[in-house]
Design an enzyme around this catalytic site. Structure first.
Site, mmCIF file in Angstrom:
data_model
loop_
_atom_site.group_PDB
_atom_site.id
_atom_site.type_symbol
_atom_site.label_atom_id
_atom_site.label_comp_id
_atom_site.label_asym_id
_atom_site.label_seq_id
_atom_site.Cartn_x
_atom_site.Cartn_y
_atom_site.Cartn_z
ATOM 1 N N TYR A 1 11.257 8.804 1.410
ATOM 2 C CA TYR A 1 11.235 7.776 0.359
ATOM 3 C C TYR A 1 11.914 8.197 -0.944
ATOM 4 O O TYR A 1 12.035 7.382 -1.857
ATOM 5 C CB TYR A 1 9.780 7.369 0.082
ATOM 6 C CG TYR A 1 9.100 6.765 1.302
ATOM 7 C CD1 TYR A 1 9.573 5.572 1.846
ATOM 8 C CD2 TYR A 1 8.023 7.394 1.917
ATOM 9 C CE1 TYR A 1 8.975 5.021 2.978
ATOM 10 C CE2 TYR A 1 7.410 6.844 3.037
ATOM 11 C CZ TYR A 1 7.899 5.664 3.566
ATOM 12 O OH TYR A 1 7.313 5.115 4.670
ATOM 13 N N ALA B 1 3.239 -0.902 4.726
ATOM 14 C CA ALA B 1 2.680 -0.904 6.083
ATOM 15 C C ALA B 1 2.250 -2.296 6.549
ATOM 16 O O ALA B 1 2.272 -2.593 7.757
ATOM 17 C CB ALA B 1 1.506 0.060 6.149
ATOM 18 N N GLU C 1 12.632 -9.637 1.833
ATOM 19 C CA GLU C 1 11.902 -8.463 2.318
ATOM 20 C C GLU C 1 12.736 -7.213 2.037
ATOM 21 O O GLU C 1 13.918 -7.171 2.378
ATOM 22 C CB GLU C 1 11.691 -8.607 3.833
ATOM 23 C CG GLU C 1 11.056 -7.394 4.468
ATOM 24 C CD GLU C 1 10.946 -7.509 5.995
ATOM 25 O OE1 GLU C 1 11.326 -8.557 6.565
ATOM 26 O OE2 GLU C 1 10.499 -6.529 6.607
ATOM 27 N N ARG D 1 5.152 11.118 -2.230
ATOM 28 C CA ARG D 1 4.853 10.761 -0.838
ATOM 29 C C ARG D 1 6.109 10.914 0.036
ATOM 30 O O ARG D 1 7.097 10.206 -0.169
ATOM 31 C CB ARG D 1 4.404 9.298 -0.818
ATOM 32 C CG ARG D 1 4.220 8.724 0.554
ATOM 33 C CD ARG D 1 4.080 7.210 0.493
ATOM 34 N NE ARG D 1 3.906 6.675 1.824
ATOM 35 C CZ ARG D 1 4.194 5.433 2.175
ATOM 36 N NH1 ARG D 1 4.644 4.573 1.288
ATOM 37 N NH2 ARG D 1 4.021 5.041 3.412
ATOM 38 N N ASN E 1 8.172 -5.662 -1.021
ATOM 39 C CA ASN E 1 8.052 -4.486 -0.167
ATOM 40 C C ASN E 1 6.596 -4.439 0.263
ATOM 41 O O ASN E 1 5.733 -3.927 -0.450
ATOM 42 C CB ASN E 1 8.452 -3.197 -0.884
ATOM 43 C CG ASN E 1 8.459 -2.008 0.081
ATOM 44 O OD1 ASN E 1 7.992 -2.117 1.215
ATOM 45 N ND2 ASN E 1 8.997 -0.881 -0.364
ATOM 46 N N PRO F 1 0.789 -1.224 0.000
ATOM 47 C CA PRO F 1 0.000 0.000 0.000
ATOM 48 C C PRO F 1 0.827 1.284 0.000
ATOM 49 O O PRO F 1 1.857 1.367 0.664
ATOM 50 C CB PRO F 1 -0.820 -0.104 1.283
ATOM 51 C CG PRO F 1 -0.075 -1.052 2.139
ATOM 52 C CD PRO F 1 0.561 -2.029 1.212
ATOM 53 N N ASN F 2 0.329 2.235 -0.754
ATOM 54 C CA ASN F 2 0.865 3.597 -0.832
ATOM 55 C C ASN F 2 2.163 3.718 -1.628
ATOM 56 O O ASN F 2 2.662 4.823 -1.842
ATOM 57 C CB ASN F 2 1.038 4.219 0.570
ATOM 58 C CG ASN F 2 -0.275 4.269 1.334
ATOM 59 O OD1 ASN F 2 -1.251 4.812 0.818
ATOM 60 N ND2 ASN F 2 -0.333 3.670 2.503
ATOM 61 N N HIS G 1 12.805 -2.712 1.952
ATOM 62 C CA HIS G 1 12.219 -1.411 2.285
ATOM 63 C C HIS G 1 13.119 -0.320 1.749
ATOM 64 O O HIS G 1 14.354 -0.456 1.782
ATOM 65 C CB HIS G 1 12.084 -1.249 3.802
ATOM 66 C CG HIS G 1 11.243 -2.312 4.426
ATOM 67 N ND1 HIS G 1 9.874 -2.300 4.345
ATOM 68 C CD2 HIS G 1 11.584 -3.451 5.077
ATOM 69 C CE1 HIS G 1 9.401 -3.386 4.949
ATOM 70 N NE2 HIS G 1 10.416 -4.112 5.390
ATOM 71 N N ARG H 1 13.397 4.339 12.402
ATOM 72 C CA ARG H 1 12.202 5.172 12.369
ATOM 73 C C ARG H 1 11.344 4.950 13.624
ATOM 74 O O ARG H 1 11.862 4.556 14.653
ATOM 75 C CB ARG H 1 11.432 4.888 11.067
ATOM 76 C CG ARG H 1 12.269 5.254 9.826
ATOM 77 C CD ARG H 1 11.496 5.062 8.542
ATOM 78 N NE ARG H 1 10.315 5.921 8.502
ATOM 79 C CZ ARG H 1 9.317 5.754 7.628
ATOM 80 N NH1 ARG H 1 9.379 4.778 6.728
ATOM 81 N NH2 ARG H 1 8.277 6.557 7.651
HETATM 82 C C1 DQA Z 1 8.335 0.991 3.688
HETATM 83 C C2 DQA Z 1 8.430 1.189 5.205
HETATM 84 C C3 DQA Z 1 7.082 0.959 5.876
HETATM 85 O O1 DQA Z 1 7.185 1.166 7.277
HETATM 86 C C4 DQA Z 1 6.053 1.954 5.345
HETATM 87 O O2 DQA Z 1 4.792 1.684 5.890
HETATM 88 C C5 DQA Z 1 6.008 1.970 3.856
HETATM 89 C C6 DQA Z 1 7.244 1.851 3.083
HETATM 90 C C7 DQA Z 1 9.649 1.346 2.972
HETATM 91 O O3 DQA Z 1 9.815 0.933 1.827
HETATM 92 O O4 DQA Z 1 10.499 2.044 3.540
HETATM 93 O O5 DQA Z 1 4.956 2.213 3.263
HETATM 94 O O6 DQA Z 1 8.057 -0.384 3.431
#
Ligand code: DQA
Length: 145
Positions: A22, A76, A97, A17, A73, A9-10, A99, A106
């Site tokens: 990011y 959240a 995994e 964003r 990735n 998501p997002n 990110h 964080r």
């Molecule tokens: C994320 C880190 C997560 O905590 C966050 O909710 C994201 C992006 C990252 O790529 O840094 O949406 O996965």
């Protein structure tokens, strides 16, 4: 060899964003970068994004026997989803995994990943490069096993 990239998501909002966290690279830019490197490595890429947890679960389930590894990735859902963890366990494929940000540097709620324990490893904090590192990890895992 085929690698599936899944984005949660997002991540469709990358570029606008929270660029201070990011970066300004869009998800399409990242996809292009990954595809370019994959050509050199002779790897086929499937690259997807969804805001829907169930769709991620379906994609993980459906990848069994169709790809060699998954680079995930989960955004959240990393911090909340037992369903994703169970899907990763069930699919019996190497999952890496990734990110963009260093989740351990964080907010405390981001320090815990519910999926780390069932992934082969975690790459975090290298911005868009985390995707390329994920691709290399997937290739190394597949060619060395
Ligand atoms: C994320 C880190 C997560 O905590 C966050 O909710 C994201 C992006 C990252 O790529 O840094 O949406 O996965």
């Amino acid at each position: 060899m085929k690698v599936l990239f899944l984005n949660g998501p997002n991540l469709n909002l990358l570029g606008t964003r929270q660029p201070e966290i990011y970066g300004k690279t869009t998800l399409l830019d990242i996809e292009r970068m990954v595809r370019q490197r994959a050509v050199d490595l002779k790897v086929e890429i499937d690259f997807r994004q969804t805001n829907d947890e169930g769709e991620l679960v379906d994609w993980i389930q459906g990848s069994k026997g169709t790809v060699n590894a998954i680079v995930l990735n989960a955004a959240a859902y990393t911090h909340t989803s037992v369903a994703l963890r169970d899907a990763i366990t069930a699919v019996e494929l190497p999952v890496i995994e990734i990110h963009l940000s260093n989740i351990h540097a964080r907010e405390p709620f981001r320090h815990r990943s519910l999926i780390s324990g069932v992934c082969r490893g975690q790459i975090a904090g290298f911005g868009a490069q985390s995707y390329l590192l994920g691709l290399l990890a997937a290739v190394n895992l597949t060619t060395s096993s």
